[in-house]
Design a protein around this motif. Sequence first.
Motif, short mmCIF file in Angstrom:
data_model
loop_
_atom_site.label_atom_id
_atom_site.label_comp_id
_atom_site.label_asym_id
_atom_site.label_seq_id
_atom_site.Cartn_x
_atom_site.Cartn_y
_atom_site.Cartn_z
N GLN A 143 0.74 -1.21 -0.26
CA GLN A 143 0.06 -0.03 0.03
C GLN A 143 0.82 1.35 -0.14
OE1 GLN A 143 -2.21 -1.64 3.65
NE2 GLN A 143 -4.04 -0.83 2.31
N ILE A 144 1.96 1.22 -0.33
CA ILE A 144 3.12 2.14 -0.10
C ILE A 144 2.67 3.50 -0.95
CG2 ILE A 144 4.42 1.20 -1.89
CD1 ILE A 144 5.57 3.39 1.19
N GLN A 145 2.09 3.09 -2.33
CA GLN A 145 1.81 4.43 -3.01
C GLN A 145 0.66 5.38 -2.36
OE1 GLN A 145 1.31 3.49 -7.31
NE2 GLN A 145 0.26 5.60 -7.50
N ARG A 146 -0.29 4.40 -2.00
CA ARG A 146 -1.68 5.02 -1.31
C ARG A 146 -1.05 5.72 -0.11
NH1 ARG A 146 -6.12 7.94 -1.84
NH2 ARG A 146 -7.83 7.22 -0.57
N LYS A 147 -0.34 5.16 0.82
CA LYS A 147 -0.02 5.69 2.12
C LYS A 147 0.88 7.12 1.61
CE LYS A 147 2.48 3.05 5.09
NZ LYS A 147 3.24 2.02 5.43
N ARG A 148 1.68 7.02 0.64
CA ARG A 148 2.46 8.43 0.15
C ARG A 148 1.35 9.36 -0.18
NH1 ARG A 148 7.99 8.56 -0.62
NH2 ARG A 148 8.95 6.54 -0.36
N GLU A 149 0.29 8.87 -0.77
CA GLU A 149 -0.81 9.86 -1.57
C GLU A 149 -1.31 10.57 -0.32
OE1 GLU A 149 -3.01 7.64 -3.84
OE2 GLU A 149 -1.87 7.51 -5.50
N LEU A 150 -1.56 9.98 0.76
CA LEU A 150 -2.39 10.45 2.08
C LEU A 150 -1.62 11.52 2.93
CD1 LEU A 150 -4.67 7.59 2.45
CD2 LEU A 150 -5.33 9.47 1.47
N ALA A 151 -0.42 10.92 3.21
CA ALA A 151 0.49 11.50 4.44
C ALA A 151 1.40 12.66 4.04
CB ALA A 151 1.17 10.42 4.79
N ASP A 152 1.64 13.44 5.11
CA ASP A 152 2.54 14.50 4.79
C ASP A 152 3.82 14.25 4.89
OD1 ASP A 152 0.54 16.70 5.25
OD2 ASP A 152 -0.10 15.39 7.03
N TYR A 153 4.43 13.26 5.73
CA TYR A 153 5.79 12.74 5.58
C TYR A 153 6.04 11.24 5.44
CZ TYR A 153 5.99 17.41 7.83
OH TYR A 153 5.74 18.66 7.99
N TYR A 154 6.91 10.63 5.33
CA TYR A 154 7.36 9.24 5.30
C TYR A 154 8.40 9.02 5.95
CZ TYR A 154 8.67 4.64 3.22
OH TYR A 154 8.92 3.49 2.87
N ILE A 155 8.73 7.96 6.67
CA ILE A 155 9.89 7.54 7.24
C ILE A 155 10.04 6.05 7.08
CG2 ILE A 155 10.10 9.37 8.91
CD1 ILE A 155 9.22 7.40 11.29
N THR A 156 11.06 5.46 7.03
CA THR A 156 11.46 4.34 6.98
C THR A 156 11.65 3.56 8.40
OG1 THR A 156 13.94 4.21 6.84
CG2 THR A 156 12.65 4.09 4.60
N ASP A 157 12.01 4.50 9.30
CA ASP A 157 12.17 4.23 10.68
C ASP A 157 12.38 5.50 11.78
OD1 ASP A 157 14.79 5.15 10.91
OD2 ASP A 157 15.47 3.00 10.21
#
Length: 222
Positions: A196-210
Amino acid sequence: MLTDKNAVIFDLDGTLVDSMWVWRAVDDEFLARYNQVKPEDLESRMEGMSYREVAQLFLDSFPELPHDLTMIMDEWQEMTYTKYCEEVPLKPGVPEFLEAMKRAGKKMGIATSNSEELARAVLEARGIASYFDAVCTADEARKGKPAPDVYLLAAKKLAVLPERCLVFEDVPMGILAGKNAGMQVCTVADDFSKEQIQRKRELADYYITDYFDVMEGTFEII
């Protein structure tokens, strides 16, 4: 990410602790006990639901189960409690990040779809319970994610305005819940939701691996 924030609110499973594997295994074991076949779409239908809502979904989906709502929840609790206390690890960087937030004077809360008993059990077992000023569940809020209720409840208990809260979440329904509450959301990488990584990126403001990404400034603004 944090300069204008007074509080940090975390989802639990897949966000603070690496526990999503437990529920997939429990679902399979539970249904096998009663000779039920799991539909392919069951996991996607459960996403974001409260503990009680998922139990009701099972009752609706598997009418042959010899259970009522309380019996299902109690059986799941029995099946998962030891795993949460003994086998579920923290996500990378969690202890260091929580300590950094404490030093920075940020209030911290939990907003989970899990049961309060399991949430508190794993927080105690991993030695991080003392960092949190509030532990809120979707059952307590009476609506599962993507409704904003559990995040708004956490903000109320922390006495912080929603726009001053930063949410950490791992799945789209949780991200939507945070956004629906008027909060910024940082999504966390998790193997369970990697498809679901693409959808998560579309919705969120930031992304972290950890959580080291936050402390080292290597997070992505998306």
